[in-house]
Design a protein around this motif. Structure first.
Motif, mmCIF file in Angstrom:
data_model
loop_
_atom_site.group_PDB
_atom_site.id
_atom_site.type_symbol
_atom_site.label_atom_id
_atom_site.label_comp_id
_atom_site.label_asym_id
_atom_site.label_seq_id
_atom_site.Cartn_x
_atom_site.Cartn_y
_atom_site.Cartn_z
ATOM 1 N N HIS A 8 22.012 57.446 44.245
ATOM 2 C CA HIS A 8 22.079 58.902 44.108
ATOM 3 C C HIS A 8 22.472 59.536 45.446
ATOM 4 O O HIS A 8 23.300 60.465 45.481
ATOM 5 N N ALA A 9 21.905 59.027 46.542
ATOM 6 C CA ALA A 9 22.282 59.535 47.868
ATOM 7 C C ALA A 9 23.770 59.326 48.128
ATOM 8 O O ALA A 9 24.445 60.183 48.706
ATOM 9 N N GLY A 10 24.305 58.171 47.674
ATOM 10 C CA GLY A 10 25.728 57.907 47.826
ATOM 11 C C GLY A 10 26.582 58.895 47.050
ATOM 12 O O GLY A 10 27.614 59.368 47.548
ATOM 13 N N GLU A 11 26.155 59.223 45.845
ATOM 14 C CA GLU A 11 26.920 60.178 45.034
ATOM 15 C C GLU A 11 26.860 61.585 45.627
ATOM 16 O O GLU A 11 27.847 62.326 45.593
ATOM 17 N N VAL A 12 25.699 61.956 46.155
ATOM 18 C CA VAL A 12 25.577 63.263 46.800
ATOM 19 C C VAL A 12 26.471 63.330 48.038
ATOM 20 O O VAL A 12 27.145 64.333 48.281
ATOM 21 N N THR A 13 26.492 62.254 48.814
ATOM 22 C CA THR A 13 27.341 62.191 50.001
ATOM 23 C C THR A 13 28.816 62.290 49.619
ATOM 24 O O THR A 13 29.606 62.978 50.277
ATOM 25 N N LYS A 14 29.192 61.601 48.542
ATOM 26 C CA LYS A 14 30.576 61.657 48.073
ATOM 27 C C LYS A 14 30.951 63.078 47.653
ATOM 28 O O LYS A 14 32.056 63.554 47.927
ATOM 29 N N TRP A 15 30.020 63.778 46.998
ATOM 30 C CA TRP A 15 30.298 65.163 46.609
ATOM 31 C C TRP A 15 30.423 66.056 47.847
ATOM 32 O O TRP A 15 31.310 66.895 47.934
ATOM 33 N N CYS A 16 29.519 65.856 48.814
ATOM 34 C CA CYS A 16 29.461 66.729 49.982
ATOM 35 C C CYS A 16 30.763 66.707 50.776
ATOM 36 O O CYS A 16 31.221 67.746 51.252
ATOM 37 N N TRP A 17 31.375 65.510 50.914
ATOM 38 C CA TRP A 17 32.626 65.408 51.670
ATOM 39 C C TRP A 17 33.779 64.974 50.769
ATOM 40 O O TRP A 17 34.750 64.387 51.228
ATOM 41 N N GLY A 18 33.647 65.309 49.472
ATOM 42 C CA GLY A 18 34.688 65.007 48.511
ATOM 43 C C GLY A 18 35.224 66.270 47.873
ATOM 44 O O GLY A 18 35.533 67.250 48.557
ATOM 45 N N ASP A 19 35.251 66.285 46.525
ATOM 46 C CA ASP A 19 35.884 67.424 45.844
ATOM 47 C C ASP A 19 34.984 68.658 45.763
ATOM 48 O O ASP A 19 35.456 69.768 45.567
ATOM 49 N N ARG A 20 33.654 68.478 45.902
ATOM 50 C CA ARG A 20 32.698 69.604 45.883
ATOM 51 C C ARG A 20 32.863 70.478 44.641
ATOM 52 O O ARG A 20 32.772 71.703 44.709
ATOM 53 N N SER A 21 33.073 69.843 43.509
ATOM 54 C CA SER A 21 33.240 70.608 42.278
ATOM 55 C C SER A 21 31.889 71.119 41.783
ATOM 56 O O SER A 21 30.847 70.489 41.988
ATOM 57 N N LEU A 22 31.909 72.269 41.112
ATOM 58 C CA LEU A 22 30.682 72.863 40.592
ATOM 59 C C LEU A 22 30.074 71.999 39.497
ATOM 60 O O LEU A 22 28.851 71.825 39.430
ATOM 61 N N SER A 23 30.909 71.421 38.648
ATOM 62 C CA SER A 23 30.399 70.588 37.555
ATOM 63 C C SER A 23 29.671 69.354 38.083
ATOM 64 O O SER A 23 28.613 68.970 37.561
ATOM 65 N N GLU A 24 30.219 68.734 39.138
ATOM 66 C CA GLU A 24 29.570 67.563 39.725
ATOM 67 C C GLU A 24 28.273 67.964 40.416
ATOM 68 O O GLU A 24 27.265 67.242 40.363
ATOM 69 N N TYR A 25 28.261 69.125 41.064
ATOM 70 C CA TYR A 25 27.038 69.621 41.700
ATOM 71 C C TYR A 25 25.929 69.797 40.671
ATOM 72 O O TYR A 25 24.788 69.379 40.887
#
Length: 215
Positions: free
Chosen positions: A96-113
């Motif tokens: 889960h930490a890996g997925e959060v990190t990927k979102w933080c410096w990735g696409d930062r989409s609202l749906s993924e958040y």
């Protein structure tokens, strides 16, 4: 595989060397590409998952997430349904930490958040009991006791709860809630010494918390 993650561990602790690329750029020498290959090969070849290979895989995942956080980049990880179904509680939290990190410096989409927030709430609901101590007793001040007694059943619980306590209160809160921070430090120290035997990682975490509190 085991040698590669050991080299990665040394790279995390020390200043690495550099190598000159074809375009003349000086780039740090890193075993990170090897750990990426380990992760990819383990995902594509489930039959290779012996006990040692599985341990190497999860260490490589931790190293990749750690490096991504330190360098503020999206980690190169992609977890399979099999990973989520068979992982331990600790590894699920790492994923889960890996997925959060990927979102933080990735696409930062609202749906993924929103998906990650729901997943986090589900993890808290499912696994919060894993962080509860088997014994917790406040300090008896009438007997001049300073530290409370907190017992956990495993080393991983002790380490995880200590890191959670350390990260729950940033430096700014030291000024706003000194009493709360002091309580956390005493709690960390109590966890470290009042378990069945003194555990070196727990004692190190307690020392770090005391140093941070002193600063």
């Amino acid at each position: 595989m085991a040698a590669a993650i050991i080299l990665r561990q040394y790279e995390e602790m020390e200043e690495g060397g550099t190598e000159t690329r074809g375009d003349g750029r000086q780039l740090p020498v890193s075993s990170l590409a090897i750990t990426h290959k380990i992760i990819d090969s383990m995902i594509s070849s489930p039959l290779a998952r012996s006990s040692l290979a599985t341990a190497v895989y999860w260490i490589a995942i931790r190293q990749e997430v750690y490096d991504a956080l330190m360098r503020k980049r999206a980690p190169c990880v992609a977890f399979t349904p099999e990973d989520w179904a068979n992982a331990t509680v600790a590894n699920i939290i790492i994923m889960h930490a890996g997925e959060v990190t990927k979102w933080c410096w990735g696409d930062r989409s609202l749906s993924e958040y929103e998906r990650l927030k729901l997943h986090q709430q589900q993890l808290i609901s499912d696994y919060s009991s894993h962080f509860l101590p088997i014994l917790q007793k406040p300090a008896n001040k009438s007997k001049c006791e300073i530290f409370l007694t907190v017992w956990y059943t495993t080393d991983s619980q002790v380490t995880g709860v200590q890191h959670l306590e350390e990260s729950s209160t940033p430096r700014a809160a030291h000024r706003k809630a000194k009493a709360q921070v002091r309580s956390i430090v005493l709690n960390l120290r109590g966890i470290a010494v009042d378990n069945f035997s003194n555990r070196m990682p727990a004692l190190v975490n307690a020392v770090i918390s005391i140093i941070l509190y002193g600063e």
